[in-house]
Design a protein around this motif. Structure first.
Motif, short mmCIF file in Angstrom:
data_model
loop_
_atom_site.label_atom_id
_atom_site.label_comp_id
_atom_site.label_asym_id
_atom_site.label_seq_id
_atom_site.Cartn_x
_atom_site.Cartn_y
_atom_site.Cartn_z
N ALA A 196 4.75 -37.40 50.27
CA ALA A 196 3.67 -37.01 48.60
C ALA A 196 3.89 -35.51 49.12
O ALA A 196 3.95 -34.94 47.33
N ALA A 197 3.86 -35.24 50.10
CA ALA A 197 4.02 -33.66 49.63
C ALA A 197 5.61 -32.96 49.13
O ALA A 197 5.77 -31.89 48.50
N ASP A 241 5.63 -32.81 45.51
CA ASP A 241 4.76 -31.94 45.20
C ASP A 241 5.07 -30.71 45.35
O ASP A 241 4.67 -29.74 44.75
N SER A 301 7.21 -20.68 48.51
CA SER A 301 7.13 -21.29 48.57
C SER A 301 6.45 -22.06 50.05
O SER A 301 7.28 -21.03 51.18
#
Length: 515
Positions: free
Chosen positions: A119-120, A123, A106
Motif C-alpha cells: 500500500a505504501a 501511494d 520523495s
C-alpha cells in the motif's frame, strides 16, 4: 589479561575458541553444553567482535550491527543452552523496517507487514509499482525457502548437489535469474527505478555491489521482511547476554588474549601460544577472518587453510560515524536510508576502490523504535560504504569528506546539534587495525559472481583438530549467518570428539551431549 575462570576438569575434552564475536560466543556456548571444557580467547577488552560500542555524551553508542533479523536462529541457540532469549535481552519488533529518502524529496517506508508495504508503494509510485513489489516479494520468498536448507543450513554445500536440485525446479531457475546480475534482474522487475535502487542496496548487506552480485542475492530482502527487532540498550546487549550464558555453561573467557600462533604437530592442531604461554587443546575453533590463517600470520603450517582468501577480492568496508546529538528536520525511525542521486556511479566508484562523491547514507537512530520516546540527546550510527584497504595509514581526506557528508544530510532536510566531528568516525583503516589480516573488509571475501557463496571456507579445514566459524566462513556475513556457522562448526567438533572417544576405549567421553 582479564580472565573469567572456570574449574579445570581433567577428564573432559578441551576446546579453545579464538575470537569472541557472535560466532565464537555461540560456538563456545554449544561446545560447553556439549560436554567440552572451553576456553574462549579474545584479543580485545570486550566480547562481541564487530558488535562494538564507542562512548558518547548519551552513553555507549553502537558502531557495528544495529538490529536483529532471523530471530529464530537466536531462539534456537538459547534453547540449546537451556534458556530463553527473551529472558536475557529485551527485543522490540519494528513495524517500520526502514524509512527511505531520495534527493528529489520523495520518501517511502517499508513495513513488517507485506500488504502495508504494498500500500505504501502504491501511494509512493502507483499501482504498477505496487504490483511489481508483490511479485518481487513472492519471488524472493520462493528463493529464500528453497535455499535455506540446502545452502544456509547445510554445513558444506556442494555445486554437484545444488545443480540437480535446481534443475528439477524450473520455477526456481526463473526466480534465480542465473545469467543476470542483481542490478539487471531488478531493472526488469521494477518499473520505478527508485525501487530497483532500494532493493539493490541489499547487496551491501554482504559487502557487494548490485551490478556485480548475482541476482539470487535479492533473497536477502526476506531476512528483513521476516521481521526486524531492536535490542533494548543496543546490539551489544545481545553479545553481553551470550557471554554471560557461556560463562554460566562453564566457558572460561580471557580478554586481551592475543593468539600469536596456532601450534600444529604431525598435521594436527594441538594448542595455541599467547606470548610465552602455551595452551593445549583437543579441538581449536578459529572464529575470525580465515584470511588471517591463510596468510600464515598464526603459523606457516596454516597457509593450507582457506587459501582462496589470499587471492579473492575482498568485500566492501565502511566509514562509520557513532555520535550523540539532537536532530532537527525530517522525521526519523530506527532505520533510515538517504540515497544518492546516481547509484550506478556510486557502485562503480566503490568497485574501483574509490570513495563515491555522493554516497548512500544509512542512519540508525538508536533511541527510536523503542517503547519510549527518544531522549533530547540521541545516539546515532551513520554508515557509508567504502572500499576495503590494504593500508592502516589514516586517510588524509577525512575532514573534507566529513564536511561533505554533513552537507548532504543537511541538503536532505536533517541537521544535528552539535554537529558530530570527524573524530567520531571509524574508517576502513581502523577496521584493518582492529581485525588484522581482513584488509579492513567487513564481510570477508566479495559476494560477486554466481558461485561466490560456494567459494567461502566451510567449518572443516585440512588440519585435523582445527575448525572455522564466523562471517568470513559459510554460510556468510551478518550476525545470524555467523551464528549459523558456529552451529555447523560446534556440531562437527562434537561429532569428532564422540568418534574419537568411541574409537579409544581408555578415553572418557566426559558426559558428551548436544544438550
Amino acid at each position: 589479561m582479564h580472565v573469567s575462570t572456570a574449574p579445570l576438569v581433567p577428564d573432559r575434552p578441551r576446546a579453545i575458541v579464538i575470537g569472541a564475536g557472535v560466532a565464537g560466543l555461540a560456538a563456545a556456548l554449544r561446545l560447553a553444553r556439549g560436554g567440552m571444557q572451553v576456553t574462549l580467547l579474545e584479543r580485545h577488552a570486550h566480547a562481541g567482535g564487530k558488535i562494538r560500542t564507542l562512548p558518547s555524551a548519551a552513553g555507549p553508542v553502537d558502531a557495528g550491527p544495529t538490529v536483529l533479523t532471523l530471530r529464530h536462529v537466536f531462539d534456537e541457540l538459547f534453547a540449546a543452552a537451556g534458556a530463553q532469549l527473551d529472558d536475557h535481552v529485551t527485543l522490540i519488533p519494528q513495524g517500520i523496517l526502514a524509512r527511505h529518502f531520495w534527493p528529489d524529496g520523495s520518501r517511502l517506508d517499508l513495513h513488517a507487514d507485506a500488504e502495508a508495504s504494498r500500500a505504501a508503494i502504491a501511494d509512493f509510485a502507483g499501482p504498477q509499482a505496487a504490483d511489481d513489489f508483490a511479485r518481487f516479494h513472492a519471488r524472493t520468498a520462493t528463493l529464500f525457502k528453497a535455499f535455506d536448507i540446502p545452502m544456509m543450513q547445510a554445513p558444506a554445500p556442494r555445486l554437484g548437489a545444488l545443480v540437480p536440485y535446481v534443475l528439477r525446479q524450473p520455477r526456481l531457475i526463473r526466480a534465480m535469474a542465473p545469467l543476470s546480475t542483481l542490478n539487471q534482474s531488478l531493472a526488469r522487475q521494477f518499473s520505478d527505478p527508485r525501487l530497483a535502487q532500494l532493493f539493490g542496496r541489499y547487496a551491501t548487506y554482504v559487502g557487494g555491489a548490485p551490478h556485480l552480485s548475482p541476482a539470487i542475492l535479492s533473497l536477502i530482502w526476506q531476512a528483513e521482511a521476516a521481521g526486524v527487532w531492536v535490542v533494548k540498550g543496543g546490539m551489544h546487549k545481545l553479545a553481553e547476554a551470550m557471554a554471560k550464558l557461556a560463562q554460566k555453561a562453564g566457558v572460561e573467557i580471557r580478554h586481551r588474549a592475543h593468539v600469536d600462533e596456532i601450534r600444529v604437530t604431525g598435521g594436527r592442531a594441538t594448542g595455541v601460544t599467547i606470548g610465552e604461554t602455551t595452551l593445549e587443546a583437543d579441538a581449536i575453533l578459529y572464529a575470525g577472518d580465515p584470511r588471517a590463517l591463510a596468510t600464515g600470520s598464526m603459523g606457516a603450517a596454516l597457509k593450507v587453510v582457506a587459501p582462496q582468501t589470499r587471492s579473492l577480492p575482498r568485500s566492501f568496508s565502511a566509514r562509520v560515524h557513532s555520535f550523540a546529538a539532537t536532530p532537527q528536520g525530517v522525521d526519523l525511525t530506527h532505520h533510515n536510508v538517504f540515497f544518492g542521486a546516481d547509484p550506478d556511479r556510486e557502485f562503480r566508484d566503490l568497485a574501483a576502490g574509490r570513495l563515491p562523491p555522493d554516497p548512500t547514507l544509512y542512519l540508525c537512530a538508536e533511541d527510536r523504535g523503542q517503547t519510549t520516546a527518544p531522549p533530547p540527546l540521541e545516539r546515532f550510527e551513520m554508515i557509508s560504504n567504502a572500499p576495503a584497504t590494504e593500508t592502516e595509514t589514516p586517510p588524509k581526506d577525512l575532514d573534507q569528506w566529513h564536511h561533505q557528508i554533513m552537507q548532504k544530510i543537511a541538503d536532505m532536510g536533517l541537521a544535528f546539534t552539535p554537529t558530530p566531528p570527524a573524530s567520531t568516525m571509524t574508517t576502513p583503516q581502523h577496521f584493518a587495525s582492529l581485525f588484522p589480516q581482513t584488509l579492513g573488509a567487513l564481510y570477508g571475501q566479495t559476494p560477486h559472481g554466481l558461485t561466490a557463496a560456494l567459494r567461502r571456507p566451510t567449518a572443516q579445514t585440512p588440519i585435523k583438530g582445527l575448525w572455522l566459524a564466523g562471517g568470513g566462513t559459510h554460510p556468510g556475513a551478518g550476525v545470524p549467518m555467523a551464528t549459523l556457522s558456529a552451529r555447523h562448526a560446534a556440531e562437527a567438533i562434537l561429532r569428532a570428539q564422540t568418534s574419537t572417544s568411541m574409537s579409544a576405549p581408555t578415553a572418557t567421553p566426559g558426559g558428551m551431549s548436544t544438550g
